[in-house]
Design a protein around this motif. Sequence first.
Motif, PDB file in Angstrom:
ATOM      1  N   MET A 378      81.130  59.062  63.931  1.00 50.63           N
ATOM      2  CA  MET A 378      81.974  60.110  63.366  1.00 50.63           C
ATOM      3  C   MET A 378      83.385  60.048  63.924  1.00 50.63           C
ATOM      4  N   LYS A 379      83.510  59.681  65.196  1.00 50.57           N
ATOM      5  CA  LYS A 379      84.842  59.496  65.763  1.00 50.57           C
ATOM      6  C   LYS A 379      85.553  58.329  65.071  1.00 50.57           C
ATOM      7  N   TYR A 380      84.792  57.259  64.834  1.00 50.37           N
ATOM      8  CA  TYR A 380      85.358  56.120  64.104  1.00 50.37           C
ATOM      9  C   TYR A 380      85.809  56.548  62.702  1.00 50.37           C
ATOM     10  N   GLY A 381      85.001  57.384  62.035  1.00 49.61           N
ATOM     11  CA  GLY A 381      85.341  57.829  60.687  1.00 49.61           C
ATOM     12  C   GLY A 381      86.647  58.604  60.649  1.00 49.61           C
ATOM     13  N   GLU A 382      86.870  59.450  61.667  1.00 51.27           N
ATOM     14  CA  GLU A 382      88.122  60.204  61.726  1.00 51.27           C
ATOM     15  C   GLU A 382      89.322  59.252  61.860  1.00 51.27           C
ATOM     16  N   LEU A 383      89.187  58.276  62.742  1.00 48.57           N
ATOM     17  CA  LEU A 383      90.274  57.305  62.914  1.00 48.57           C
ATOM     18  C   LEU A 383      90.462  56.454  61.658  1.00 48.57           C
ATOM     19  N   PHE A 384      89.350  56.085  61.020  1.00 47.31           N
ATOM     20  CA  PHE A 384      89.400  55.261  59.808  1.00 47.31           C
ATOM     21  C   PHE A 384      90.134  55.999  58.697  1.00 47.31           C
ATOM     22  N   GLU A 385      89.849  57.289  58.548  1.00 49.11           N
ATOM     23  CA  GLU A 385      90.506  58.066  57.494  1.00 49.11           C
ATOM     24  C   GLU A 385      91.987  58.264  57.781  1.00 49.11           C
ATOM     25  N   ARG A 386      92.331  58.412  59.052  1.00 48.79           N
ATOM     26  CA  ARG A 386      93.720  58.667  59.402  1.00 48.79           C
ATOM     27  C   ARG A 386      94.559  57.397  59.411  1.00 48.79           C
ATOM     28  N   ARG A 387      93.995  56.275  59.831  1.00 51.65           N
ATOM     29  CA  ARG A 387      94.773  55.051  60.013  1.00 51.65           C
ATOM     30  C   ARG A 387      94.607  54.029  58.885  1.00 51.65           C
ATOM     31  N   ILE A 388      93.592  54.205  58.057  1.00 59.60           N
ATOM     32  CA  ILE A 388      93.345  53.236  56.976  1.00 59.60           C
ATOM     33  C   ILE A 388      93.386  53.899  55.605  1.00 59.60           C
ATOM     34  N   LEU A 389      92.590  54.966  55.410  1.00 59.10           N
ATOM     35  CA  LEU A 389      92.465  55.562  54.079  1.00 59.10           C
ATOM     36  C   LEU A 389      93.676  56.387  53.680  1.00 59.10           C
ATOM     37  N   ASP A 390      94.391  56.935  54.631  1.00 57.94           N
ATOM     38  CA  ASP A 390      95.565  57.744  54.298  1.00 57.94           C
ATOM     39  C   ASP A 390      96.576  56.887  53.540  1.00 57.94           C
ATOM     40  N   LEU A 391      96.961  57.357  52.342  1.00 56.47           N
ATOM     41  CA  LEU A 391      97.849  56.565  51.493  1.00 56.47           C
ATOM     42  C   LEU A 391      99.273  56.479  52.030  1.00 56.47           C
ATOM     43  N   GLN A 392      99.596  57.241  53.062  1.00 52.89           N
ATOM     44  CA  GLN A 392     100.926  57.152  53.652  1.00 52.89           C
ATOM     45  C   GLN A 392     101.029  56.028  54.685  1.00 52.89           C
ATOM     46  N   VAL A 393      99.887  55.416  55.034  1.00 52.97           N
ATOM     47  CA  VAL A 393      99.874  54.368  56.048  1.00 52.97           C
ATOM     48  C   VAL A 393     100.326  53.048  55.420  1.00 52.97           C
ATOM     49  N   ASN A 394     101.157  52.321  56.143  1.00 50.81           N
ATOM     50  CA  ASN A 394     101.597  50.991  55.735  1.00 50.81           C
ATOM     51  C   ASN A 394     101.107  49.960  56.734  1.00 50.81           C
ATOM     52  N   ILE A 395     100.733  48.792  56.223  1.00 47.94           N
ATOM     53  CA  ILE A 395     100.393  47.674  57.094  1.00 47.94           C
ATOM     54  C   ILE A 395     101.684  47.034  57.578  1.00 47.94           C
ATOM     55  N   THR A 396     101.760  46.740  58.867  1.00 47.63           N
ATOM     56  CA  THR A 396     102.940  46.086  59.409  1.00 47.63           C
ATOM     57  C   THR A 396     103.078  44.700  58.811  1.00 47.63           C
ATOM     58  N   SER A 397     104.253  44.411  58.280  1.00 43.47           N
ATOM     59  CA  SER A 397     104.490  43.103  57.678  1.00 43.47           C
ATOM     60  C   SER A 397     104.581  42.060  58.769  1.00 43.47           C
ATOM     61  N   SER A 423     109.211  32.720  47.189  1.00 42.16           N
ATOM     62  CA  SER A 423     108.282  33.740  47.661  1.00 42.16           C
ATOM     63  C   SER A 423     107.189  33.081  48.485  1.00 42.16           C
ATOM     64  N   SER A 424     106.921  33.624  49.678  1.00 39.28           N
ATOM     65  CA  SER A 424     105.882  33.074  50.547  1.00 39.28           C
ATOM     66  C   SER A 424     104.584  33.789  50.283  1.00 39.28           C
ATOM     67  N   ARG A 425     103.479  33.091  50.485  1.00 45.00           N
ATOM     68  CA  ARG A 425     102.158  33.665  50.248  1.00 45.00           C
ATOM     69  C   ARG A 425     101.827  34.672  51.348  1.00 45.00           C
ATOM     70  N   PRO A 426     101.396  35.877  51.009  1.00 42.15           N
ATOM     71  CA  PRO A 426     101.082  36.867  52.036  1.00 42.15           C
ATOM     72  C   PRO A 426      99.911  36.430  52.892  1.00 42.15           C
ATOM     73  N   THR A 427      99.978  36.740  54.157  1.00 46.52           N
ATOM     74  CA  THR A 427      98.939  36.308  55.090  1.00 46.52           C
ATOM     75  C   THR A 427      97.871  37.353  55.293  1.00 46.52           C
ATOM     76  N   GLY A 428      97.964  38.474  54.607  1.00 47.08           N
ATOM     77  CA  GLY A 428      96.885  39.450  54.695  1.00 47.08           C
ATOM     78  C   GLY A 428      97.128  40.518  55.741  1.00 47.08           C
ATOM     79  N   PRO A 429      96.206  41.453  55.848  1.00 49.51           N
ATOM     80  CA  PRO A 429      96.404  42.632  56.696  1.00 49.51           C
ATOM     81  C   PRO A 429      96.025  42.402  58.147  1.00 49.51           C
TER      82      PRO A 429
END
Length: 431
Positions: A378-397, A423-429
């Motif tokens: 459940m602690k993991y789920g809270e972090l997952f929702e805040r750091r991954i699922l939140d649509l305001q989060v961006n992956i560092t380029s 254009s270079s191919r993206p290397t993923g998240p």
Amino acid sequence: MRKYFSEITRIAGNVVTVKARDVGYEELAFITGGRGGSLAQVISLQGDQVSLQVFSGTQGVSTGDRVRFFGRPMVVPFGDGLLGRIFDGAGRPRDARPEAEGEDIQIGRPAVNPMKRRLPDEMIRTNIPTIDIFNSLVVSQKLPIFSVPGQPYNDLLARVGLQADAEIVIFGGMGLRYDDYLKFRQAFDEGGVLGRTIMFVHTAADPVVECLMVPDLCLAVGESFALQGKRVLTLLTDMTAFSDALKEISIIMEKIPSNRGYPGDLYTQLARRYEKAVDLDGAGSMTVLACTTMPGDDDTHPVPDNTGYITEGQFYLREGRIDPFRSLSRLKQRVNGDTRDDHRAVMNAGIQLYAGCRESREKRDMGFDVAGWDERLMKYGELFERRILDLQVNITSSRRSTPAGQSSPSASSPRKSASAGTSSRPTGPRS
């Protein structure tokens, strides 16, 4: 010599029926009367009875008006001069600037021959974790965003337009509220992408006929840029508004209704637009991302139901997030093996642990004993929702260097396009 026909036999809604000969389906016409003139397009042929949908509506049209046929379908000017411009559903400028100039291209052309298409194998990076990590968007993919009214689907679409790895962004708005149109315009302007964006906008106050033209205008222009070697991303919202416009016209035409009053060819009409997504062999590509609202959160509604059979997956927007369990990109396996060595491992482990969190929460809510592992989930789920699922989060380029002696994915790609050198191919998240 121009031919005029003046035997208008019926006026219903935005549709005019005139007695005429030697006229083709989807041919463009001009109706001239006491109030001025308006463009129209042929939508039905029954003997010598020709039905036209009038772009500006039939208010003021009388049976004594004259109709002139152009002998060709509707065209839109194409060229680099369209970049940074905003047009309405009839191709007229909405930005108080002069008429666009360029080569006239037909709209509503057939989709590209499958033999001329490449198999999708390149990722479009959006920097949105729930897309890039779990359901990667692939070049030439056609994907809908299923949502209920009130969810931030337009905000999500604008973010994809701002952050996606694309050379040309084409936006098509159908039935938009005026403030939503202004939000898109402001977002693209402030984000610095308006200069490579073309917008075709139909607002709720515009004639319903123009709503039907928006996807065809966007896709015709996007396909022409793709043929020039450009990487094009086409954003459409809302395809349910487009389908409702089809329903309204079919009711006026007294066609036999199908499920919930929609026309029987709804699937064909949607497929004609979605199948325009293409990765051209030896040229560029066009990817289509479209919003589809579901009345009453009902995915058996005819519009999302038919859409699901056409597209290569879907994003479900729930509670302001992309639902990782109901969303699916059927082409992600073609690209997420080349982004990072651990991409698939991170994707599978992340979603598996979040599923365990959901089960632990159900146990807790039902009053069962919660073990230490459940607490950690459940602690993991809270972090997952805040750091991954939140649509305001961006992956560092970021980019990874290629190990010595190993060729990069882009170097092994057979693609030969005008954009390959820029254009270079993206290397993923990053996890």
